[in-house]
Design an enzyme around this catalytic site. Structure first.
Site, short mmCIF file in Angstrom:
data_model
loop_
_atom_site.label_atom_id
_atom_site.label_comp_id
_atom_site.label_asym_id
_atom_site.label_seq_id
_atom_site.Cartn_x
_atom_site.Cartn_y
_atom_site.Cartn_z
N TYR A 182 30.25 40.34 43.06
CA TYR A 182 29.49 41.51 42.58
C TYR A 182 28.41 41.86 43.59
CZ TYR A 182 31.41 40.82 37.88
OH TYR A 182 32.23 40.70 36.80
N HIS A 199 38.93 40.65 35.98
CA HIS A 199 38.53 41.46 34.82
C HIS A 199 37.64 42.61 35.24
CE1 HIS A 199 35.30 38.49 35.36
NE2 HIS A 199 34.50 39.44 34.91
FE LIG Z 1 32.41 39.52 35.34
#
Ligand SMILES: [Fe+2]
Length: 234
Positions: A105, A157
């Site tokens: 991320y 995901h």
């Molecule tokens: Fe996640």
């Protein structure tokens, strides 16, 4: 004033358990006292609403938010948002966030030793259309390690946040990919006891949105509230 109409309770086992011991952080978060029911009031069932301007025209396409395209396998993720009576949830905000193709991320809390992609922010927004449909173009997120237990890896995901018509229909959840070998081992996925409800979090490969020469399509339909509501992430 007319009495406010309620929502049907979710069918047993279709929402995650508050305490799912193998999902270690649920041990700290799970309520230790009996829950107190707070009836919905007009505040929870009438808003918030969002002006169209908060969604930039290209915010649905996570592959076109930088000068160059991000690395990874391009995919189309689309579906329909429905209420508990199978009616489309129109013009409602859908937001996603996800790791990049390497499983990282763009966030300071993510210290996974995998490369960031300067061309991928990993955040998208759109509104559903007249039929409650949404569509994103993105790249397939990578699996990433987490600290839940030794050698723990999250399946691939995409995080979803939806408001529907009001706070009472708010849903935060995760979409998975069919055939992911990590799913049987993932405590978050497996915190939903009911198999059918759990599997509703797995998108379906979709020829209808697979785009020739461009991207594979995955379909993820979502139900807000009611007996067969899409499981919330806890
Ligand atoms: Fe996640």
């Amino acid at each position: 004033m007319e009495p406010l109409q309620g929502y049907r309770r979710p069918a047993r086992g279709t929402q995650p358990e508050y305490l799912h011991p193998s999902y270690v952080s649920s041990q700290k978060r799970a309520p230790t006292q009996p829950l107190i029911s707070l009836p919905d009031t007009i505040s929870e069932i009438t808003g918030p609403t969002f002006p169209r301007e908060i969604v930039a025209p290209m915010a649905f396409d996570l592959t076109r938010q930088s000068k160059s395209q991000p690395l990874g396998e391009r995919i189309v993720v689309s579906g329909q948002v429905l209420d508990e009576d199978n009616r489309p949830v129109r013009h409602s905000l859908v937001e996603i966030w996800q790791a990049n193709a390497a499983g990282r991320y763009r966030h300071k809390a993510d210290q996974h030793n995998a490369p960031l992609d300067p061309n991928f922010a990993g955040v998208g927004r759109t509104f559903t259309d007249e039929e409650g449909r949404y569509r994103f173009v993105t790249i397939r997120p990578g699996a990433y390690p987490w600290k839940n237990h030794p050698n723990a890896w999250r399946p691939q995901h995409i995080h979803f946040s939806l408001f529907g018509p009001a706070f009472a229909t708010r849903l935060v959840t995760q979409m998975y990919f069919p055939g992911d070998p990590l799913l049987p081992f993932d405590p978050i996925f497996n915190s939903v006891p009911d198999e059918g409800a759990r599997n509703s979090l797995i998108s379906k490969f979709d020829w209808a949105t697979t785009t020739p020469e461009i991207a594979l399509g995955f379909r993820f339909d979502i139900i807000l509230r009611g007996r067969y509501a899409t499981p919330m992430e806890r």
